[in-house]
Design an enzyme around this catalytic site. Sequence first.
Site, PDB file in Angstrom:
ATOM      1  N   ASN A  20      -4.898 -12.344   5.494  1.00 59.90           N
ATOM      2  CA  ASN A  20      -5.066 -13.514   4.621  1.00 59.90           C
ATOM      3  C   ASN A  20      -3.780 -14.333   4.545  1.00 59.90           C
ATOM      4  O   ASN A  20      -3.830 -15.560   4.469  1.00 59.90           O
ATOM      5  CB  ASN A  20      -5.520 -13.082   3.227  1.00 59.90           C
ATOM      6  CG  ASN A  20      -7.005 -12.809   3.178  1.00 59.90           C
ATOM      7  OD1 ASN A  20      -7.812 -13.728   3.157  1.00 59.90           O
ATOM      8  ND2 ASN A  20      -7.367 -11.530   3.208  1.00 59.90           N
ATOM      9  N   ARG A  97      -2.668  -3.464  -6.391  1.00 55.90           N
ATOM     10  CA  ARG A  97      -2.299  -2.996  -7.722  1.00 55.90           C
ATOM     11  C   ARG A  97      -2.751  -4.038  -8.737  1.00 55.90           C
ATOM     12  O   ARG A  97      -2.746  -5.232  -8.451  1.00 55.90           O
ATOM     13  CB  ARG A  97      -0.785  -2.807  -7.827  1.00 55.90           C
ATOM     14  CG  ARG A  97      -0.286  -1.601  -7.040  1.00 55.90           C
ATOM     15  CD  ARG A  97       1.202  -1.652  -6.865  1.00 55.90           C
ATOM     16  NE  ARG A  97       1.970  -1.552  -8.111  1.00 55.90           N
ATOM     17  CZ  ARG A  97       2.344  -0.403  -8.667  1.00 55.90           C
ATOM     18  NH1 ARG A  97       2.018   0.737  -8.109  1.00 55.90           N
ATOM     19  NH2 ARG A  97       3.056  -0.397  -9.782  1.00 55.90           N
ATOM     20  N   SER A 142     -14.938 -13.546  -3.257  1.00 48.52           N
ATOM     21  CA  SER A 142     -14.644 -14.384  -4.420  1.00 48.52           C
ATOM     22  C   SER A 142     -13.146 -14.597  -4.531  1.00 48.52           C
ATOM     23  O   SER A 142     -12.356 -13.694  -4.225  1.00 48.52           O
ATOM     24  CB  SER A 142     -15.107 -13.691  -5.713  1.00 48.52           C
ATOM     25  OG  SER A 142     -16.463 -13.287  -5.634  1.00 48.52           O
ATOM     26  N   THR A 147      -6.283 -12.008 -14.319  1.00 49.75           N
ATOM     27  CA  THR A 147      -5.958 -11.533 -15.652  1.00 49.75           C
ATOM     28  C   THR A 147      -5.628 -10.038 -15.507  1.00 49.75           C
ATOM     29  O   THR A 147      -5.686  -9.503 -14.392  1.00 49.75           O
ATOM     30  CB  THR A 147      -7.152 -11.705 -16.612  1.00 49.75           C
ATOM     31  OG1 THR A 147      -8.236 -10.898 -16.116  1.00 49.75           O
ATOM     32  CG2 THR A 147      -7.591 -13.160 -16.699  1.00 49.75           C
ATOM     33  N   GLU A 149      -7.375  -7.692 -16.260  1.00 49.86           N
ATOM     34  CA  GLU A 149      -8.584  -6.924 -16.011  1.00 49.86           C
ATOM     35  C   GLU A 149      -8.850  -6.886 -14.507  1.00 49.86           C
ATOM     36  O   GLU A 149      -8.844  -7.935 -13.852  1.00 49.86           O
ATOM     37  CB  GLU A 149      -9.751  -7.629 -16.708  1.00 49.86           C
ATOM     38  CG  GLU A 149     -11.014  -6.841 -16.760  1.00 49.86           C
ATOM     39  CD  GLU A 149     -12.141  -7.675 -17.377  1.00 49.86           C
ATOM     40  OE1 GLU A 149     -13.288  -7.231 -17.281  1.00 49.86           O
ATOM     41  OE2 GLU A 149     -11.861  -8.753 -17.915  1.00 49.86           O
ATOM     42  N   LEU A 150      -9.116  -5.707 -13.954  1.00 51.72           N
ATOM     43  CA  LEU A 150      -9.320  -5.557 -12.508  1.00 51.72           C
ATOM     44  C   LEU A 150     -10.416  -6.494 -12.013  1.00 51.72           C
ATOM     45  O   LEU A 150     -11.565  -6.391 -12.452  1.00 51.72           O
ATOM     46  CB  LEU A 150      -9.692  -4.096 -12.192  1.00 51.72           C
ATOM     47  CG  LEU A 150     -10.087  -3.807 -10.743  1.00 51.72           C
ATOM     48  CD1 LEU A 150      -8.906  -3.957  -9.806  1.00 51.72           C
ATOM     49  CD2 LEU A 150     -10.706  -2.420 -10.620  1.00 51.72           C
ATOM     50  N   ASP A 151     -10.062  -7.390 -11.087  1.00 50.38           N
ATOM     51  CA  ASP A 151     -11.020  -8.322 -10.472  1.00 50.38           C
ATOM     52  C   ASP A 151     -11.876  -9.033 -11.520  1.00 50.38           C
ATOM     53  O   ASP A 151     -13.053  -9.327 -11.289  1.00 50.38           O
ATOM     54  CB  ASP A 151     -11.923  -7.575  -9.465  1.00 50.38           C
ATOM     55  CG  ASP A 151     -11.108  -6.893  -8.377  1.00 50.38           C
ATOM     56  OD1 ASP A 151     -10.092  -7.464  -7.953  1.00 50.38           O
ATOM     57  OD2 ASP A 151     -11.491  -5.779  -7.968  1.00 50.38           O
TER      58      ASP A 151
HETATM   59  C1  GRF Z   1      -9.218  -8.440   2.053  1.00 47.86           C
HETATM   60  O1  GRF Z   1     -10.480  -7.960   2.355  1.00 47.86           O
HETATM   61  C2  GRF Z   1      -9.169  -8.901   0.625  1.00 47.86           C
HETATM   62  O2  GRF Z   1     -10.367  -9.473   0.182  1.00 47.86           O
HETATM   63  C3  GRF Z   1      -8.917  -7.618  -0.116  1.00 47.86           C
HETATM   64  O3  GRF Z   1      -8.053  -6.888   0.701  1.00 47.86           O
HETATM   65  C4  GRF Z   1      -8.204  -7.321   2.043  1.00 47.86           C
HETATM   66  C5  GRF Z   1      -6.861  -7.757   2.496  1.00 47.86           C
HETATM   67  O4  GRF Z   1      -6.809  -7.994   3.864  1.00 47.86           O
HETATM   68  N1  GRF Z   1      -8.421  -7.882  -1.444  1.00 47.86           N
HETATM   69  P1  GRF Z   1      -5.482  -8.529   4.521  1.00 47.86           P
HETATM   70  O5  GRF Z   1      -4.339  -7.601   4.109  1.00 47.86           O
HETATM   71  O6  GRF Z   1      -5.253  -9.933   4.019  1.00 47.86           O
HETATM   72  O7  GRF Z   1      -5.723  -8.494   5.997  1.00 47.86           O
END
Ligand code: GRF
Length: 234
Positions: A20, A97, A142, A147, A149-151
């Site tokens: 990402n 985390r 998403s 916050t 709170e987890l996700d």
């Molecule tokens: C992705 O699937 C993201 O949605 C999740 O962890 C993964 C991270 O992938 N939170 P990368 O490290 O960006 O390849």
Amino acid sequence: MRQLSEPMRVAVLASGRGSNLEALVAARDRGEANIELVLVGSNKADAQALQRAAGHGIPSLHLDPHDFPDRASHDAALLDAAAAHGAEIVVLAGYMRVLSATALQGWQGRIINIHPSLLPRHRGLHTHQRVLDAGEREHGASVHFVTAELDGGPLIAQVRMDVRADDDAASLAARLLPLEHRLLSAVVAIIADRALVWAAQGPVFHGRLLDRPLLLGKDGLGLHSAPSGQAGGS
Ligand code: GRF
């Protein structure tokens, strides 16, 4: 005060692979997201995201949680480093985390996270397998404000994808990942353009309070309002 044409300064926190992060670098380089990546931080010394940052000339920082007395002080040190590098927003991109409430003070509406499910369904881990176990025919990802709170923070945008009869967790993850990249880049772009801002009531897009997450277009480009009845993965 930042001029609108100036790039928004963005820090990324990541614990692993960093695909990402790579997508954000590419969106920046294509001129699709008016951002400057000022820091990549991680809790993991061996996070591939740190190597990717170095490869792109982005400052990087590993802080080992074991070197801190508690979770909150580790979180605060990472966020303080982001601030010291001039970050206006922080993107959690595979940061494994939960940030503590005390560390988040002063960052409200300035930290976003990408999560591989149609929240509020399937917070936490193993989302692809859980979608299959629940017999769901639709999956997705998403982006939400963070916050303690987890996700759990207010949703900004989602991308949706059909589950196929022969899908397993690995095939779902592989098909969703490129959509995640486009979703995260698109959200960061509208934040950088100030089209999406945080207000006291929640996320505001082009002056209108978001009462349901934006949707990524079928062509993978552009975010638009979802028709009613498609909110929040219900
Ligand atoms: C992705 O699937 C993201 O949605 C999740 O962890 C993964 C991270 O992938 N939170 P990368 O490290 O960006 O390849």
